[in-house]
Design a protein around this motif. Structure first.
Motif, PDB file in Angstrom:
ATOM      1  N   THR A  43      13.042   4.778  -0.418  1.00 50.41           N
ATOM      2  CA  THR A  43      12.569   6.040  -0.499  1.00 50.41           C
ATOM      3  C   THR A  43      13.481   6.574  -1.703  1.00 50.41           C
ATOM      4  N   VAL A  44      14.492   6.152  -2.005  1.00 47.11           N
ATOM      5  CA  VAL A  44      15.450   6.895  -3.012  1.00 47.11           C
ATOM      6  C   VAL A  44      15.645   5.830  -4.145  1.00 47.11           C
ATOM      7  N   GLY A  45      14.929   4.527  -4.128  1.00 48.33           N
ATOM      8  CA  GLY A  45      15.165   3.746  -5.314  1.00 48.33           C
ATOM      9  C   GLY A  45      13.936   2.552  -5.246  1.00 48.33           C
ATOM     10  N   GLN A  46      13.721   1.895  -6.225  1.00 37.95           N
ATOM     11  CA  GLN A  46      12.749   0.931  -6.238  1.00 37.95           C
ATOM     12  C   GLN A  46      13.440  -0.204  -5.509  1.00 37.95           C
ATOM     13  N   VAL A  47      12.525  -1.230  -4.568  1.00 31.29           N
ATOM     14  CA  VAL A  47      12.875  -2.153  -3.957  1.00 31.29           C
ATOM     15  C   VAL A  47      12.192  -3.185  -4.233  1.00 31.29           C
ATOM     16  N   LEU A  48      12.654  -4.476  -4.693  1.00 32.39           N
ATOM     17  CA  LEU A  48      11.719  -5.921  -4.621  1.00 32.39           C
ATOM     18  C   LEU A  48      12.403  -6.789  -3.531  1.00 32.39           C
ATOM     19  N   CYS A  49      11.415  -7.284  -2.820  1.00 30.33           N
ATOM     20  CA  CYS A  49      11.768  -8.063  -1.810  1.00 30.33           C
ATOM     21  C   CYS A  49      11.103  -9.319  -1.614  1.00 30.33           C
ATOM     22  N   ILE A  50      11.934 -10.352  -1.364  1.00 35.59           N
ATOM     23  CA  ILE A  50      11.042 -11.686  -0.999  1.00 35.59           C
ATOM     24  C   ILE A  50      11.456 -11.931   0.297  1.00 35.59           C
ATOM     25  N   THR A  51      10.255 -11.939   1.103  1.00 32.12           N
ATOM     26  CA  THR A  51      10.406 -12.062   2.488  1.00 32.12           C
ATOM     27  C   THR A  51       9.257 -13.423   3.225  1.00 32.12           C
ATOM     28  N   HIS A  52       9.733 -13.775   4.147  1.00 31.37           N
ATOM     29  CA  HIS A  52       8.888 -14.627   4.889  1.00 31.37           C
ATOM     30  C   HIS A  52       8.439 -13.957   6.245  1.00 31.37           C
ATOM     31  N   LEU A  53       8.798 -12.721   6.496  1.00 33.25           N
ATOM     32  CA  LEU A  53       8.656 -12.105   7.634  1.00 33.25           C
ATOM     33  C   LEU A  53       7.490 -11.115   7.575  1.00 33.25           C
ATOM     34  N   PRO A  54       6.381 -11.175   8.373  1.00 36.17           N
ATOM     35  CA  PRO A  54       5.178 -10.024   8.210  1.00 36.17           C
ATOM     36  C   PRO A  54       5.631  -8.698   8.712  1.00 36.17           C
ATOM     37  N   GLN A  55       6.626  -8.647   9.446  1.00 35.95           N
ATOM     38  CA  GLN A  55       7.092  -7.245   9.909  1.00 35.95           C
ATOM     39  C   GLN A  55       7.802  -6.513   8.695  1.00 35.95           C
ATOM     40  N   ILE A  56       8.391  -7.104   7.809  1.00 35.93           N
ATOM     41  CA  ILE A  56       8.834  -6.587   6.485  1.00 35.93           C
ATOM     42  C   ILE A  56       7.988  -6.459   5.364  1.00 35.93           C
ATOM     43  N   ALA A  57       6.907  -7.584   5.315  1.00 38.11           N
ATOM     44  CA  ALA A  57       5.878  -7.563   4.214  1.00 38.11           C
ATOM     45  C   ALA A  57       4.989  -6.154   4.428  1.00 38.11           C
ATOM     46  N   ALA A  58       4.780  -5.884   5.800  1.00 41.76           N
ATOM     47  CA  ALA A  58       3.864  -4.983   5.932  1.00 41.76           C
ATOM     48  C   ALA A  58       4.289  -3.618   5.656  1.00 41.76           C
ATOM     49  N   TYR A  59       5.412  -3.124   5.505  1.00 42.45           N
ATOM     50  CA  TYR A  59       5.898  -1.991   4.937  1.00 42.45           C
ATOM     51  C   TYR A  59       5.866  -1.773   3.528  1.00 42.45           C
ATOM     52  N   ALA A  60       5.538  -2.737   2.708  1.00 46.35           N
ATOM     53  CA  ALA A  60       5.698  -2.830   1.297  1.00 46.35           C
ATOM     54  C   ALA A  60       4.496  -1.729   0.728  1.00 46.35           C
ATOM     55  N   ASP A  61       4.753  -0.961  -0.266  1.00 49.38           N
ATOM     56  CA  ASP A  61       3.904  -0.255  -1.085  1.00 49.38           C
ATOM     57  C   ASP A  61       3.028  -1.162  -1.831  1.00 49.38           C
ATOM     58  N   ARG A  62       3.563  -2.236  -2.532  1.00 51.44           N
ATOM     59  CA  ARG A  62       2.828  -3.289  -3.223  1.00 51.44           C
ATOM     60  C   ARG A  62       3.054  -4.579  -2.817  1.00 51.44           C
ATOM     61  N   HIS A  63       2.105  -5.497  -2.581  1.00 53.54           N
ATOM     62  CA  HIS A  63       2.299  -6.719  -1.977  1.00 53.54           C
ATOM     63  C   HIS A  63       1.761  -7.810  -3.120  1.00 53.54           C
ATOM     64  N   ILE A  64       2.695  -8.869  -3.426  1.00 50.12           N
ATOM     65  CA  ILE A  64       2.378  -9.632  -4.468  1.00 50.12           C
ATOM     66  C   ILE A  64       2.832 -10.822  -3.838  1.00 50.12           C
ATOM     67  N   TYR A  65       1.492 -11.460  -3.944  1.00 48.56           N
ATOM     68  CA  TYR A  65       1.423 -13.147  -3.265  1.00 48.56           C
ATOM     69  C   TYR A  65       1.558 -13.999  -4.436  1.00 48.56           C
ATOM     70  N   ILE A  66       2.483 -15.169  -4.260  1.00 52.39           N
ATOM     71  CA  ILE A  66       2.873 -16.022  -5.118  1.00 52.39           C
ATOM     72  C   ILE A  66       2.451 -17.396  -4.607  1.00 52.39           C
ATOM     73  N   GLU A  67       1.400 -17.919  -5.248  1.00 47.70           N
ATOM     74  CA  GLU A  67       0.692 -18.935  -5.203  1.00 47.70           C
ATOM     75  C   GLU A  67       0.893 -20.411  -6.139  1.00 47.70           C
ATOM     76  N   LYS A  68       1.236 -21.503  -5.569  1.00 46.23           N
ATOM     77  CA  LYS A  68       1.171 -22.623  -6.246  1.00 46.23           C
ATOM     78  C   LYS A  68      -0.100 -23.468  -6.293  1.00 46.23           C
ATOM     79  N   GLN A  69      -0.708 -23.790  -7.427  1.00 46.65           N
ATOM     80  CA  GLN A  69      -1.956 -24.463  -7.621  1.00 46.65           C
ATOM     81  C   GLN A  69      -1.659 -25.589  -8.570  1.00 46.65           C
ATOM     82  N   SER A  70      -2.776 -26.562  -8.385  1.00 40.36           N
ATOM     83  CA  SER A  70      -2.722 -27.823  -9.093  1.00 40.36           C
ATOM     84  C   SER A  70      -3.986 -27.708  -9.919  1.00 40.36           C
TER      85      SER A  70
END
Length: 554
Positions: free
Chosen positions: A481-508
């Protein structure tokens, strides 16, 4: 604030660009998809360690570009202005590394030293990775955080103390040097007297060697000079020399002038040329008559130059340096003659300096005691929210036995996680998960004091889950709320609070593996939260749970 990040040929990332929003941005994805690689790329463009190992196999090189909104960031504006770099609304940072390992850094399209990129990075972003939790255990961490929390009054107290401390150190070194010199007084007096006499006897004049060097060049080539001047003079005044021939030409033209006045200008030119050359001939004669290129003068000049050069080599690179050394040595000589009185004087000054420093130290300690008590209580309140309801956290101050550059206070973090257990040093009793939560509590408390606009949390949630994860999510969202946050997480509880959700995917594809970044919409977010929670995307219960997590975000 970070606006966008563009990564090209970095490890598994072939080419990926993502835009960010103010507030809370989260990265999720399967293990090994490349989340940490993305943070490495971001660190690289902020001036972090670079290596050809990062270059994607089979390519000529990598580059990473980050774009920041830096409106109102005075420190950044001043830094760029000092470097002569123009700044618009956005700041463009770019880092290139070739497959050979050669790298280049750019700011707003202008190539810059890597050190400037590091300076800007420290002002723009605070990256808090898993290992950063260990930073709380560094000896200087409690003092640094307390001083930061103390605000302007603590900063001023530290500034006042350090100014007096520098004076104290300077006087202490001077006194030590005087006492050392006192032990060698006779030897030093003889040496100084000899040096002073040697320089004074030379009667040096600043810049003298330049005129002597010019004269030496003339004397060294005197025979050649006389020969050339004499020959030149002969060409002018010989019977068939230039002057006689020019006079004949002038007389002939004068005869024609009687009949054709249009030749007047040509005649005047010849007359002027003859007069000019006659003046030149006379000056050449004068030069020859007054020239006295004797060997004695040449010897004198060379000896004088040798003396000057010897003194310059011994006492300084230039005559001005030698004269400055003379002035300093005279001062030392006079001081040494009365060294007992000087030592007494400096000892008195040092005693007064210690009294002033002690006063400043008392003020600084009082500021730290106030800030430490408040900071410890604030951190404790937050760790209670992070599933440590009985946790106790204090910052202990103990006096140091001597003055240091940062005061006379030894500050230590004291912690107890369980009811009835005594407080102990944080590094001795805190587990990895507890350190993570305490680190987040510290970041939450200091979020207003930290001047960095963008904060990165790289898997700060390691080792936690359940209610703790929910509380961590709330804390990170509060920081956002006072600054920008970028967060890498494995927990859905944390991911759910994001304003923008970016998915990182590995493809072949086509026999190669690459990492892609995708901004998720609402439906995709629900599916990703289900996956992160270990549920089946087809399960209505799992879906309902994911939707509930998003609702908590509000």
């Amino acid at each position: 604030m970070l606006q966008s990040l563009h990564v090209h040929n970095f490890a598994l990332i072939e080419d990926a660009r993502v835009d960010f929003t103010a507030g809370f941005n989260v990265f999720t994805g399967e293990t090994g998809a490349g989340k940490s690689i993305l943070i490495d790329a971001f660190s690289l463009v902020l001036g972090g360690r670079g290596s050809a190992e990062y270059v994607r196999h089979g390519t000529e090189g990598l580059w990473v570009q980050a774009v920041f909104d830096v409106q109102g960031e005075k420190a950044i504006e001043e830094l760029l202005e000092a470097q002569g770099i123009e700044l618009d609304e956005s700041l463009f940072l770019k880092r290139q590394i070739a497959a050979s390992g050669k790298g280049r850094a750019f700011v707003n399209g202008q190539q810059v030293p890597l050190s400037l990129l590091k300076q800007l990075g420290s002002l723009l972003v605070d990256i808090h990775g898993q290992h950063e939790n260990q930073a709380l255990l560094r000896q200087e961490a409690p003092r640094q955080l307390v001083d930061l929390y103390g605000g302007a009054s603590a900063a001023q107290a530290l500034k006042d103390y350090q100014e007096l401390y520098n004076e104290y150190v300077k006087l202490g070194k001077h006194l030590a040097e005087l006492k050392k010199n006192s032990e060698q007084q006779d030897l030093l007096l003889d040496r100084y007297a000899w040096e002073i006499q040697e320089i004074q006897n030379a009667k040096l004049v600043a810049g003298e060697e330049k005129s002597l060097e010019a004269e030496a060049r003339v004397l060294q080539h005197s025979e050649r000079i006389i020969s050339c001047v004499a020959h030149s003079n002969g060409l002018l005044e010989a019977e068939k020399g230039v002057l006689n021939l020019l006079a004949r030409a002038k007389d002939e033209l004068q005869g024609a002038l009687r009949y054709d006045e249009s030749l007047r200008a040509l005649y005047d030119n010849l007359e002027s040329s003859w007069l000019t050359l006659e003046d030149c001939r006379q000056e050449l004669n004068d030069y020859l008559s007054r020239s006295d290129f004797n060997g004695q003068r040449a010897t004198e000049v060379q000896e004088r130059l040798d003396l000057i050069y010897r003194l310059q080599k011994k006492y300084g690179g230039t005559t001005e340096d030698v004269l400055a050394y003379l002035a300093t040595t005279i001062t030392k000589y006079k001081e040494l003659q009365h060294i007992a009185e000087t030592i007494a004087k400096v000892e008195k000054e040092l005693k007064l300096a210690i009294q002033r420093l002690q006063g400043a130290a008392v003020v600084l300690t009082a500021e730290r005691q106030r800030a430490a008590k408040a900071l410890g209580k604030a951190i404790e309140n937050h760790i209670h929210d992070l599933a440590m309801p009985n946790g106790c956290f204090e910052i202990k101050l103990e006096p140091l036995p001597k003055f240091t550059a940062f005061g006379v206070d030894n500050l230590q973090f004291m912690f107890s996680a369980n009811l009835g257990e005594p407080l102990a040093l944080l590094e001795k009793v805190a587990s990895g998960g507890e350190l993570s939560r305490i680190a987040l509590a510290v970041k939450t408390v200091l979020m207003q004091a930290d001047s960095v606009a963008t904060m990165v949390f790289d898997e700060i949630d390691t080792g936690v889950g359940g209610l703790t994860a929910q509380r961590m999510a709330e804390k990170i969202a509060l920081i956002a709320t006072v600054g920008q946050v970028l967060c890498i997480t494995h927990l859905p509880q944390i991911a759910a609070y994001a304003d923008r959700h970016i998915y990182i995917e590995k493809q072949s594809q086509e026999g190669r593996t690459k990492t892609q970044l995708l901004v998720l919409d609402q439906e995709a977010r629900i599916k990703e939260l289900v996956r992160m929670g270990g549920g089946d995307v087809k399960s209505q219960a799992a879906r309902a749970n994911a939707e509930e997590l998003l609702k908590r975000r509000g």
